[in-house]
Design a protein around this motif. Structure first.
Motif, PDB file in Angstrom:
ATOM      1  N   MET A   1      28.771  25.647  57.811  1.00  8.49           N
ATOM      2  CA  MET A   1      29.129  26.969  56.635  1.00  8.49           C
ATOM      3  C   MET A   1      30.246  27.397  56.673  1.00  8.49           C
ATOM      4  SD  MET A   1      26.324  30.013  55.896  1.00  8.49           S
ATOM      5  CE  MET A   1      26.843  31.317  54.789  1.00  8.49           C
ATOM      6  N   PHE A   2      30.798  27.271  55.569  1.00  4.68           N
ATOM      7  CA  PHE A   2      32.248  28.098  55.499  1.00  4.68           C
ATOM      8  C   PHE A   2      32.174  29.630  55.117  1.00  4.68           C
ATOM      9  CE2 PHE A   2      32.308  23.547  54.414  1.00  4.68           C
ATOM     10  CZ  PHE A   2      33.251  23.163  55.095  1.00  4.68           C
ATOM     11  N   ASP A   3      33.284  30.159  55.611  1.00  7.12           N
ATOM     12  CA  ASP A   3      33.437  31.566  55.142  1.00  7.12           C
ATOM     13  C   ASP A   3      33.993  31.852  53.759  1.00  7.12           C
ATOM     14  OD1 ASP A   3      32.193  32.652  57.443  1.00  7.12           O
ATOM     15  OD2 ASP A   3      33.892  32.543  58.558  1.00  7.12           O
ATOM     16  N   ASP A   4      33.927  32.949  53.034  1.00  5.89           N
ATOM     17  CA  ASP A   4      34.583  33.003  51.790  1.00  5.89           C
ATOM     18  C   ASP A   4      36.163  33.459  52.157  1.00  5.89           C
ATOM     19  OD1 ASP A   4      32.411  32.568  50.165  1.00  5.89           O
ATOM     20  OD2 ASP A   4      31.659  34.464  50.143  1.00  5.89           O
ATOM     21  N   THR A   5      36.890  33.239  51.231  1.00 10.01           N
ATOM     22  CA  THR A   5      38.087  33.804  51.500  1.00 10.01           C
ATOM     23  C   THR A   5      38.398  35.052  50.965  1.00 10.01           C
ATOM     24  OG1 THR A   5      39.176  31.478  51.166  1.00 10.01           O
ATOM     25  CG2 THR A   5      40.629  33.322  50.906  1.00 10.01           C
ATOM     26  N   GLN A   6      38.302  36.071  51.704  1.00 10.88           N
ATOM     27  CA  GLN A   6      38.560  37.457  51.245  1.00 10.88           C
ATOM     28  C   GLN A   6      40.123  37.929  50.823  1.00 10.88           C
ATOM     29  OE1 GLN A   6      35.758  39.757  51.032  1.00 10.88           O
ATOM     30  NE2 GLN A   6      34.941  37.863  51.085  1.00 10.88           N
ATOM     31  N   ILE A   7      40.351  38.858  49.712  1.00 11.29           N
ATOM     32  CA  ILE A   7      41.467  39.008  49.465  1.00 11.29           C
ATOM     33  C   ILE A   7      41.587  40.703  48.910  1.00 11.29           C
ATOM     34  CG2 ILE A   7      41.106  38.263  46.881  1.00 11.29           C
ATOM     35  CD1 ILE A   7      44.126  37.657  46.993  1.00 11.29           C
ATOM     36  N   THR A   8      42.868  41.333  49.132  1.00 12.80           N
ATOM     37  CA  THR A   8      42.589  42.716  48.742  1.00 12.80           C
ATOM     38  C   THR A   8      43.955  42.606  47.788  1.00 12.80           C
ATOM     39  OG1 THR A   8      41.459  43.505  50.672  1.00 12.80           O
ATOM     40  CG2 THR A   8      43.055  45.164  49.454  1.00 12.80           C
ATOM     41  N   LEU A   9      44.070  43.098  46.674  1.00  5.05           N
ATOM     42  CA  LEU A   9      45.346  43.190  45.722  1.00  5.05           C
ATOM     43  C   LEU A   9      45.495  44.734  45.550  1.00  5.05           C
ATOM     44  CD1 LEU A   9      43.860  40.937  43.052  1.00  5.05           C
ATOM     45  CD2 LEU A   9      45.456  40.168  44.684  1.00  5.05           C
ATOM     46  N   THR A  10      46.553  45.074  45.256  1.00  8.73           N
ATOM     47  CA  THR A  10      46.869  46.173  44.916  1.00  8.73           C
ATOM     48  C   THR A  10      48.079  45.933  43.665  1.00  8.73           C
ATOM     49  OG1 THR A  10      48.998  46.705  46.193  1.00  8.73           O
ATOM     50  CG2 THR A  10      46.857  47.510  47.040  1.00  8.73           C
ATOM     51  N   GLY A  11      47.763  46.601  42.364  1.00  9.11           N
ATOM     52  CA  GLY A  11      48.641  46.435  41.472  1.00  9.11           C
ATOM     53  C   GLY A  11      48.224  47.375  39.944  1.00  9.11           C
ATOM     54  N   LEU A  12      48.486  46.963  38.890  1.00  9.08           N
ATOM     55  CA  LEU A  12      48.344  47.694  37.834  1.00  9.08           C
ATOM     56  C   LEU A  12      47.375  46.848  36.908  1.00  9.08           C
ATOM     57  CD1 LEU A  12      51.966  48.996  36.901  1.00  9.08           C
ATOM     58  CD2 LEU A  12      50.079  50.267  38.144  1.00  9.08           C
ATOM     59  N   VAL A  13      46.637  47.560  36.263  1.00  4.82           N
ATOM     60  CA  VAL A  13      45.600  46.922  35.430  1.00  4.82           C
ATOM     61  C   VAL A  13      46.335  46.652  34.162  1.00  4.82           C
ATOM     62  CG1 VAL A  13      43.350  47.077  33.880  1.00  4.82           C
ATOM     63  CG2 VAL A  13      43.684  48.219  36.201  1.00  4.82           C
ATOM     64  N   GLY A  14      46.298  45.170  33.741  1.00  8.25           N
ATOM     65  CA  GLY A  14      46.987  44.808  32.592  1.00  8.25           C
ATOM     66  C   GLY A  14      46.600  44.354  31.570  1.00  8.25           C
ATOM     67  N   GLY A  15      45.742  45.409  30.933  1.00  9.30           N
ATOM     68  CA  GLY A  15      45.055  45.292  29.660  1.00  9.30           C
ATOM     69  C   GLY A  15      43.493  46.120  29.749  1.00  9.30           C
ATOM     70  N   HIS A  16      42.829  45.710  28.725  1.00  7.77           N
ATOM     71  CA  HIS A  16      41.432  46.539  28.560  1.00  7.77           C
ATOM     72  C   HIS A  16      40.551  45.773  29.582  1.00  7.77           C
ATOM     73  CE1 HIS A  16      42.829  49.079  25.413  1.00  7.77           C
ATOM     74  NE2 HIS A  16      43.309  47.823  24.801  1.00  7.77           N
ATOM     75  N   VAL A  17      39.507  46.390  30.048  1.00 13.20           N
ATOM     76  CA  VAL A  17      38.476  46.049  30.830  1.00 13.20           C
ATOM     77  C   VAL A  17      37.463  45.568  29.870  1.00 13.20           C
ATOM     78  CG1 VAL A  17      36.689  46.350  32.508  1.00 13.20           C
ATOM     79  CG2 VAL A  17      38.794  47.382  32.815  1.00 13.20           C
ATOM     80  N   THR A  18      36.855  44.068  29.822  1.00 13.40           N
ATOM     81  CA  THR A  18      35.926  43.870  28.793  1.00 13.40           C
ATOM     82  C   THR A  18      34.499  43.756  29.854  1.00 13.40           C
ATOM     83  OG1 THR A  18      36.375  41.345  29.411  1.00 13.40           O
ATOM     84  CG2 THR A  18      37.623  42.564  27.550  1.00 13.40           C
ATOM     85  N   LEU A  19      33.565  44.497  29.035  1.00 11.82           N
ATOM     86  CA  LEU A  19      32.298  44.264  29.740  1.00 11.82           C
ATOM     87  C   LEU A  19      31.321  43.549  28.868  1.00 11.82           C
ATOM     88  CD1 LEU A  19      30.202  45.642  31.917  1.00 11.82           C
ATOM     89  CD2 LEU A  19      29.704  47.230  30.222  1.00 11.82           C
TER      90      LEU A  19
END
Length: 152
Positions: A1-19
């Motif tokens: 079994m493989f582990d998922d690659t985890q990532i943490t980002l810090t930045g600015l939201v570049g547009g609208h959030v679409t739901l």
């Protein structure tokens, strides 16, 4: 079994959030985050190249992100890095996105107020109120002379 690659980002939201509402109670929110590294070189801060990342959040997190996050706001995103591969016109294509497990405002850039479902939104205290409360709390702790942490 493989582990998922985890990532943490810090930045600015570049547009609208679409739901997008899906079948049943399922939904997905999607937004882009611009990350710009800065580093100190030759006595001055230098900005690196901007990288853009697509972020997807599911269900309850999706609804909370759509209600809370706006374009231009600083965020921290933690999640799994997921690659999707396909062919278009005989050529291999790959897209990489972050499937978020946590999203929040980057509090090094400002303040925010948490409102739990079912609660009324409280107004954030002014900086003067916060400063006064902090001074009063510090005075009370010092006058108590206790080394034990206070109960929340």
């Amino acid at each position: 079994m493989f582990d998922d690659t985890q990532i943490t980002l810090t930045g600015l939201v570049g547009g609208h959030v679409t739901l997008h509402e899906l079948s049943g109670d399922r939904c997905v929110a999607s937004f882009r985050v611009a990350c710009t590294p800065s580093y100190f070189r030759d006595g001055a801060w230098v900005r690196g190249a901007v990288t853009w990342h697509t972020v997807k959040a599911w269900n309850r997190l999706a609804r909370n992100v759509a209600a809370s996050v706006r374009s231009g706001e600083p965020v921290i995103v933690h999640g799994r890095l997921v690659a999707d591969s396909w062919e278009r016109e005989g050529r291999p294509q790959t897209s990489v996105e972050v499937v978020a497990t946590s999203v929040g405002h980057d509090l090094t850039q400002g303040t925010t107020v948490l409102v739990r479902p079912g609660q009324q939104a409280a107004t954030a205290p002014t900086s003067q109120e916060t400063s006064q409360e902090t001074s009063e709390e510090a005075s009370q702790e010092m006058s108590a002379g206790a080394d034990e942490p206070r109960a929340a």
